[in-house]
Design an enzyme around this catalytic site. Structure first.
Site, mmCIF file in Angstrom:
data_model
loop_
_atom_site.group_PDB
_atom_site.id
_atom_site.type_symbol
_atom_site.label_atom_id
_atom_site.label_comp_id
_atom_site.label_asym_id
_atom_site.label_seq_id
_atom_site.Cartn_x
_atom_site.Cartn_y
_atom_site.Cartn_z
ATOM 1 N N PHE A 25 -8.645 9.097 9.392
ATOM 2 C CA PHE A 25 -8.476 9.637 8.046
ATOM 3 C C PHE A 25 -9.655 9.200 7.194
ATOM 4 O O PHE A 25 -10.533 8.461 7.649
ATOM 5 C CB PHE A 25 -7.153 9.167 7.430
ATOM 6 N N LYS A 30 -1.182 6.131 6.115
ATOM 7 C CA LYS A 30 -2.020 5.931 7.305
ATOM 8 C C LYS A 30 -2.513 4.486 7.394
ATOM 9 O O LYS A 30 -2.607 3.915 8.482
ATOM 10 C CB LYS A 30 -3.177 6.920 7.289
ATOM 11 N N ASN A 67 -0.544 4.076 0.925
ATOM 12 C CA ASN A 67 -1.246 4.938 1.866
ATOM 13 C C ASN A 67 -0.553 4.855 3.225
ATOM 14 O O ASN A 67 -0.604 3.836 3.901
ATOM 15 C CB ASN A 67 -2.710 4.502 1.968
ATOM 16 N N THR A 88 0.842 -1.186 0.000
ATOM 17 C CA THR A 88 0.000 0.000 0.000
ATOM 18 C C THR A 88 0.878 1.237 0.000
ATOM 19 O O THR A 88 1.929 1.263 0.644
ATOM 20 C CB THR A 88 -0.948 0.041 1.218
ATOM 21 N N ASP A 130 -7.544 -3.572 0.034
ATOM 22 C CA ASP A 130 -8.412 -2.578 -0.582
ATOM 23 C C ASP A 130 -9.596 -2.380 0.351
ATOM 24 O O ASP A 130 -10.144 -3.344 0.897
ATOM 25 C CB ASP A 130 -8.888 -3.009 -1.970
ATOM 26 N N HIS A 164 -12.995 -2.086 10.428
ATOM 27 C CA HIS A 164 -13.055 -3.107 9.386
ATOM 28 C C HIS A 164 -11.686 -3.722 9.130
ATOM 29 O O HIS A 164 -11.557 -4.928 8.930
ATOM 30 C CB HIS A 164 -13.605 -2.488 8.102
ATOM 31 N N LYS A 197 -10.959 2.315 18.286
ATOM 32 C CA LYS A 197 -11.082 2.199 16.834
ATOM 33 C C LYS A 197 -10.416 0.923 16.334
ATOM 34 O O LYS A 197 -10.955 0.222 15.475
ATOM 35 C CB LYS A 197 -10.455 3.407 16.134
#
Length: 208
Positions: free
Chosen positions: A157, A15, A13, A11, A73, A185, A180
């Site tokens: 985010f 975060k 990303n 990834t 994803d 998920h 969290k």
């Protein structure tokens, strides 16, 4: 397990990378971020489902690098929008990764939609590919909630400031990281995925 299992986290990303690294067992697995690999490729995410995108990112990157790759994803599906933004979550407003614009568009799309019809879920799909491009493990996780009428909280985010967890009456943007991590998920997918990964690592170590 004497040898560390070399795993690329596929990834870009930053975060998401932090969340993945916090849950994966680094005492067993040598984790490498995609950003640390000079010859990594950009994989086009053109799948119609989260699972298709995760599989494509994992297998194509793994074949190219000839390394084990874990790809992910994820995105938001809103009931009143027939599952949108879905696989387009990161670029819902047009520009990839513009969280503020994406949140603003989502609020506009849900104008006048009552709270009892603002149900939504975060989806995460994980996929592990071996160096030959074969899918070896795949797992999914979801987290149900509702979309608020305004943003609240500065943590997290993406759509976190809009995603309300009914049991807590707070958005992901307001909840502390520990809560969290227990509910998200991504965490739910990882809790299912990690035991399978460790068994694979053990098997790989034994047969090596």
């Amino acid at each position: 397990m004497n040898r560390m299992f070399d795993l690329v986290l596929g990834t870009g990303n930053a975060k998401k990378l932090v969340e993945l690294r916090m849950m994966l067992p680094e005492e067993t697995i040598a984790l490498t971020a995609l950003s640390e690999i000079e010859n990594a490729i950009d994989v086009v995410e053109d799948g119609e489902t989260f699972s298709a995108n995760a599989a494509k990112k994992a297998t194509e990157q793994a074949k190219h690098l000839e390394r084990w790759v874990l790809a992910e994803d994820s995105g938001l599906s809103v009931d009143a929008l027939k599952g949108a933004p879905g696989v387009y979550s990161a670029r819902y407003a047009g520009t990839h990764g513009d969280d503020e614009a994406n949140n603003e568009k989502l609020l506009r799309e849900l104008t006048d939609v009552p709270m009892d019809r603002r149900g939504a879920q975060f989806n995460c799909h994980l996929c592990l590919s071996d160096p030959d491009g074969n899918v070896r493990l795949a797992e999914s996780g979801i987290c149900r909630g509702r979309i608020a009428t305004e943003r609240s909280g500065g943590a997290g985010f993406g759509y976190d400031p809009l995603f309300v967890i009914p049991e807590y009456h707070k958005t992901f943007g307001e909840l502390n990281l520990t809560v969290k991590r227990a509910l998200s998920h991504r965490s739910r997918a990882l809790r299912l995925f990690i035991p399978q990964l460790l068994r694979l690592v053990q098997s790989n170590s034994t047969s090596a």
